[in-house]
Design a protein around this motif. Structure first.
Motif, PDB file in Angstrom:
ATOM      1  N   VAL A 126     -13.730 -10.285  -0.354  1.00  0.00           N
ATOM      2  CA  VAL A 126     -13.345  -9.447  -1.481  1.00  0.00           C
ATOM      3  C   VAL A 126     -13.746 -10.122  -2.791  1.00  0.00           C
ATOM      4  O   VAL A 126     -13.454 -11.304  -3.016  1.00  0.00           O
ATOM      5  N   LEU A 127     -14.409  -9.363  -3.655  1.00  0.00           N
ATOM      6  CA  LEU A 127     -14.825  -9.862  -4.959  1.00  0.00           C
ATOM      7  C   LEU A 127     -13.864  -9.427  -6.058  1.00  0.00           C
ATOM      8  O   LEU A 127     -13.615 -10.176  -7.005  1.00  0.00           O
ATOM      9  N   SER A 128     -13.350  -8.216  -5.945  1.00  0.00           N
ATOM     10  CA  SER A 128     -12.374  -7.709  -6.908  1.00  0.00           C
ATOM     11  C   SER A 128     -11.585  -6.595  -6.240  1.00  0.00           C
ATOM     12  O   SER A 128     -12.034  -6.005  -5.258  1.00  0.00           O
ATOM     13  N   TYR A 129     -10.396  -6.324  -6.783  1.00  0.00           N
ATOM     14  CA  TYR A 129      -9.566  -5.251  -6.235  1.00  0.00           C
ATOM     15  C   TYR A 129      -8.649  -4.730  -7.336  1.00  0.00           C
ATOM     16  O   TYR A 129      -8.429  -5.393  -8.361  1.00  0.00           O
ATOM     17  N   ASN A 130      -8.095  -3.546  -7.115  1.00  0.00           N
ATOM     18  CA  ASN A 130      -7.210  -2.985  -8.132  1.00  0.00           C
ATOM     19  C   ASN A 130      -5.749  -3.114  -7.724  1.00  0.00           C
ATOM     20  O   ASN A 130      -5.415  -3.556  -6.604  1.00  0.00           O
ATOM     21  N   THR A 131      -4.890  -2.724  -8.625  1.00  0.00           N
ATOM     22  CA  THR A 131      -3.455  -2.852  -8.390  1.00  0.00           C
ATOM     23  C   THR A 131      -2.998  -1.997  -7.211  1.00  0.00           C
ATOM     24  O   THR A 131      -2.115  -2.394  -6.440  1.00  0.00           O
ATOM     25  N   ALA A 132      -3.616  -0.833  -7.056  1.00  0.00           N
ATOM     26  CA  ALA A 132      -3.214   0.053  -5.959  1.00  0.00           C
ATOM     27  C   ALA A 132      -3.468  -0.581  -4.599  1.00  0.00           C
ATOM     28  O   ALA A 132      -2.702  -0.362  -3.652  1.00  0.00           O
ATOM     29  N   TRP A 133      -4.539  -1.358  -4.463  1.00  0.00           N
ATOM     30  CA  TRP A 133      -4.795  -2.050  -3.199  1.00  0.00           C
ATOM     31  C   TRP A 133      -3.806  -3.195  -3.017  1.00  0.00           C
ATOM     32  O   TRP A 133      -3.298  -3.435  -1.928  1.00  0.00           O
ATOM     33  N   ALA A 134      -3.482  -3.904  -4.085  1.00  0.00           N
ATOM     34  CA  ALA A 134      -2.510  -4.992  -3.993  1.00  0.00           C
ATOM     35  C   ALA A 134      -1.142  -4.460  -3.579  1.00  0.00           C
ATOM     36  O   ALA A 134      -0.388  -5.128  -2.850  1.00  0.00           O
ATOM     37  N   ASN A 135      -0.806  -3.241  -4.003  1.00  0.00           N
ATOM     38  CA  ASN A 135       0.510  -2.673  -3.697  1.00  0.00           C
ATOM     39  C   ASN A 135       0.681  -2.320  -2.225  1.00  0.00           C
ATOM     40  O   ASN A 135       1.802  -2.057  -1.775  1.00  0.00           O
ATOM     41  N   VAL A 136      -0.389  -2.296  -1.468  1.00  0.00           N
ATOM     42  CA  VAL A 136      -0.288  -2.040  -0.031  1.00  0.00           C
ATOM     43  C   VAL A 136       0.469  -3.165   0.659  1.00  0.00           C
ATOM     44  O   VAL A 136       1.162  -2.959   1.660  1.00  0.00           O
ATOM     45  N   ARG A 138       3.103  -6.497   0.981  1.00  0.00           N
ATOM     46  CA  ARG A 138       4.394  -6.995   0.509  1.00  0.00           C
ATOM     47  C   ARG A 138       4.227  -8.154  -0.463  1.00  0.00           C
ATOM     48  O   ARG A 138       4.951  -8.282  -1.444  1.00  0.00           O
ATOM     49  N   SER A 139       3.251  -9.003  -0.203  1.00  0.00           N
ATOM     50  CA  SER A 139       3.021 -10.169  -1.057  1.00  0.00           C
ATOM     51  C   SER A 139       2.325  -9.804  -2.369  1.00  0.00           C
ATOM     52  O   SER A 139       2.308 -10.594  -3.306  1.00  0.00           O
ATOM     53  N   GLY A 140       1.741  -8.609  -2.435  1.00  0.00           N
ATOM     54  CA  GLY A 140       0.984  -8.230  -3.621  1.00  0.00           C
ATOM     55  C   GLY A 140      -0.388  -8.879  -3.691  1.00  0.00           C
ATOM     56  O   GLY A 140      -1.083  -8.751  -4.700  1.00  0.00           O
ATOM     57  N   LYS A 141      -0.784  -9.553  -2.599  1.00  0.00           N
ATOM     58  CA  LYS A 141      -2.076 -10.222  -2.566  1.00  0.00           C
ATOM     59  C   LYS A 141      -2.880  -9.729  -1.365  1.00  0.00           C
ATOM     60  O   LYS A 141      -2.536 -10.030  -0.220  1.00  0.00           O
ATOM     61  N   PRO A 142      -3.920  -8.965  -1.596  1.00  0.00           N
ATOM     62  CA  PRO A 142      -4.754  -8.484  -0.489  1.00  0.00           C
ATOM     63  C   PRO A 142      -5.466  -9.627   0.205  1.00  0.00           C
ATOM     64  O   PRO A 142      -5.598 -10.729  -0.348  1.00  0.00           O
ATOM     65  N   PRO A 143      -5.937  -9.411   1.425  1.00  0.00           N
ATOM     66  CA  PRO A 143      -6.665 -10.455   2.153  1.00  0.00           C
ATOM     67  C   PRO A 143      -7.966 -10.806   1.435  1.00  0.00           C
ATOM     68  O   PRO A 143      -8.581  -9.962   0.789  1.00  0.00           O
ATOM     69  N   ARG A 144      -8.367 -12.045   1.586  1.00  0.00           N
ATOM     70  CA  ARG A 144      -9.603 -12.491   0.932  1.00  0.00           C
ATOM     71  C   ARG A 144     -10.837 -11.969   1.650  1.00  0.00           C
ATOM     72  O   ARG A 144     -11.847 -11.673   1.023  1.00  0.00           O
ATOM     73  N   ASN A 145     -10.773 -11.856   2.971  1.00  0.00           N
ATOM     74  CA  ASN A 145     -11.896 -11.334   3.734  1.00  0.00           C
ATOM     75  C   ASN A 145     -11.387 -10.257   4.683  1.00  0.00           C
ATOM     76  O   ASN A 145     -10.531 -10.526   5.528  1.00  0.00           O
ATOM     77  N   HIS A 146     -11.898  -9.052   4.552  1.00  0.00           N
ATOM     78  CA  HIS A 146     -11.365  -7.939   5.328  1.00  0.00           C
ATOM     79  C   HIS A 146     -11.663  -8.049   6.818  1.00  0.00           C
ATOM     80  O   HIS A 146     -10.844  -7.661   7.650  1.00  0.00           O
ATOM     81  N   LEU A 147     -12.829  -8.551   7.182  1.00  0.00           N
ATOM     82  CA  LEU A 147     -13.139  -8.700   8.603  1.00  0.00           C
ATOM     83  C   LEU A 147     -12.233  -9.733   9.258  1.00  0.00           C
ATOM     84  O   LEU A 147     -11.659  -9.490  10.322  1.00  0.00           O
ATOM     85  N   ARG A 148     -12.118 -10.895   8.643  1.00  0.00           N
ATOM     86  CA  ARG A 148     -11.286 -11.958   9.223  1.00  0.00           C
ATOM     87  C   ARG A 148      -9.843 -11.495   9.321  1.00  0.00           C
ATOM     88  O   ARG A 148      -9.180 -11.705  10.349  1.00  0.00           O
ATOM     89  N   TRP A 149      -9.352 -10.872   8.268  1.00  0.00           N
ATOM     90  CA  TRP A 149      -7.968 -10.411   8.264  1.00  0.00           C
ATOM     91  C   TRP A 149      -7.745  -9.331   9.316  1.00  0.00           C
ATOM     92  O   TRP A 149      -6.816  -9.403  10.120  1.00  0.00           O
ATOM     93  N   HIS A 226       3.199  -1.000   2.112  1.00  0.00           N
ATOM     94  CA  HIS A 226       4.434  -1.688   1.752  1.00  0.00           C
ATOM     95  C   HIS A 226       5.408  -0.774   1.021  1.00  0.00           C
ATOM     96  O   HIS A 226       6.635  -0.842   1.242  1.00  0.00           O
ATOM     97  N   LEU A 227       4.903   0.092   0.170  1.00  0.00           N
ATOM     98  CA  LEU A 227       5.765   0.953  -0.636  1.00  0.00           C
ATOM     99  C   LEU A 227       5.928   2.355  -0.056  1.00  0.00           C
ATOM    100  O   LEU A 227       6.996   2.964  -0.213  1.00  0.00           O
ATOM    101  N   LEU A 228       4.914   2.848   0.621  1.00  0.00           N
ATOM    102  CA  LEU A 228       4.919   4.237   1.081  1.00  0.00           C
ATOM    103  C   LEU A 228       5.264   4.392   2.551  1.00  0.00           C
ATOM    104  O   LEU A 228       5.476   5.517   3.024  1.00  0.00           O
TER     105      LEU A 228
END
Length: 275
Positions: A126-136, A138-149, A226-228
């Motif tokens: 991941v190079l950048s992300y928005n708040t809506a993705w972070a809100n998914v 609980r930690s508010g921090k999306p994974p650094r690599n989507h494949l590994r995660w 996390h929220l929905l």
């Protein structure tokens, strides 16, 4: 027509190039001569002149790449050069880091999107992300690599990616294999590939994976937000034209499984939705 377009492309780029940018003595106006281009790429002026005039049949790819780099062509211009001179798409990006970076404006753009969105490189980092993705999360921090995660993280398997074994793992494994085949020496993908093969859960799935093609764009899968709570998401994926193999991704959220995708097309200058 292709010959004229090739000549226009090369002449335009040559006349826009500053001599000092390619190691020549500075001049007050942009523009370099054909013999200067030829000298810089270590070819005869006759060879370059024939190329620019569209009179060089089947030019070597190395020659085209040298010209493209010298004249600072964009990835779009490099693709045009290959299509006009060789009648084929480019076999690789012209810039070595094209798949590892995207224009910074993309980060500003996705932050303004209300739906979860991100940019990632050719390795799915991941190079950048928005708040809506972070809100998914609980930690508010999306994974650094989507494949590994998505393939190796226990929380992704057991909590976030609902129906992981059915909806997520097969497609992610196909994406990993496709990326590895396209970028055989990429160290990040090599590490993920090794970890997946060694994993007792996903490793056997990877080994038994049939030859198949996967398409992420438009795919619908269940996810725990996390929220929905438990929802369905439609995955959207696109490639920035200046960053081959990098991605801009996003999710459309729905409480219920979405209907099959519709398509739109222009008709009489009006976008018509087609069932």
């Amino acid at each position: 027509m292709a010959r004229e377009e090739l000549r226009r492309l090369l002449r335009t780029k040559r006349r826009a190039t500053w001599p000092q940018d390619i190691g020549l003595a500075p001049r007050e106006e942009p523009g370099v001569y054909q013999h200067e281009v030829a000298a810089c790429i270590h070819h005869s002026v006759q060879t370059y002149r024939r190329l620019e005039q569209g009179q060089l049949p089947h030019p070597a790819l190395d020659l085209l790449a040298a010209v493209a780099r010298l004249l600072n062509m964009s990835e779009v211009e490099w693709a045009d050069l290959c299509r006009l001179a060789l009648d084929c798409d480019p076999p690789h990006p012209i810039r070595p880091h094209s798949g590892l970076e995207v224009p910074a404006a993309w980060a500003e753009f996705i932050e303004a999107i209300p739906h979860p969105a991100w940019t990632s490189d050719q390795c799915w980092t991941v190079l950048s992300y928005n708040t809506a993705w972070a809100n998914v999360f609980r930690s508010g921090k999306p994974p650094r690599n989507h494949l590994r995660w998505g393939l190796l993280d226990p929380d992704a398997r057991e909590n976030t990616l609902l129906g992981w074994e059915r909806y997520w793992a097969p497609n992610l494994l196909l994406e990993l294999r496709a990326a590895r085949e396209a970028l055989r020496d990429d160290p990040v993908l090599l590490e993920i590939d090794h970890a997946v093969r060694e994993d007792p859960t996903v490793g056997p799935m990877y080994a038994a994976l049939p030859r198949a093609y996967t398409e992420t764009d438009g795919d619908c899968r269940p996810l725990r937000h996390h929220l929905l709570g438990d929802i369905w998401v439609t995955l959207l994926s696109a490639c920035p034209t200046q960053s081959p193999r990098a991605r801009v991704g996003g999710l459309l959220l729905s409480k219920h499984r979405p209907r099959p995708q519709r398509r739109i097309r222009a008709q009489s200058h009006v976008a018509e939705t087609l069932a």
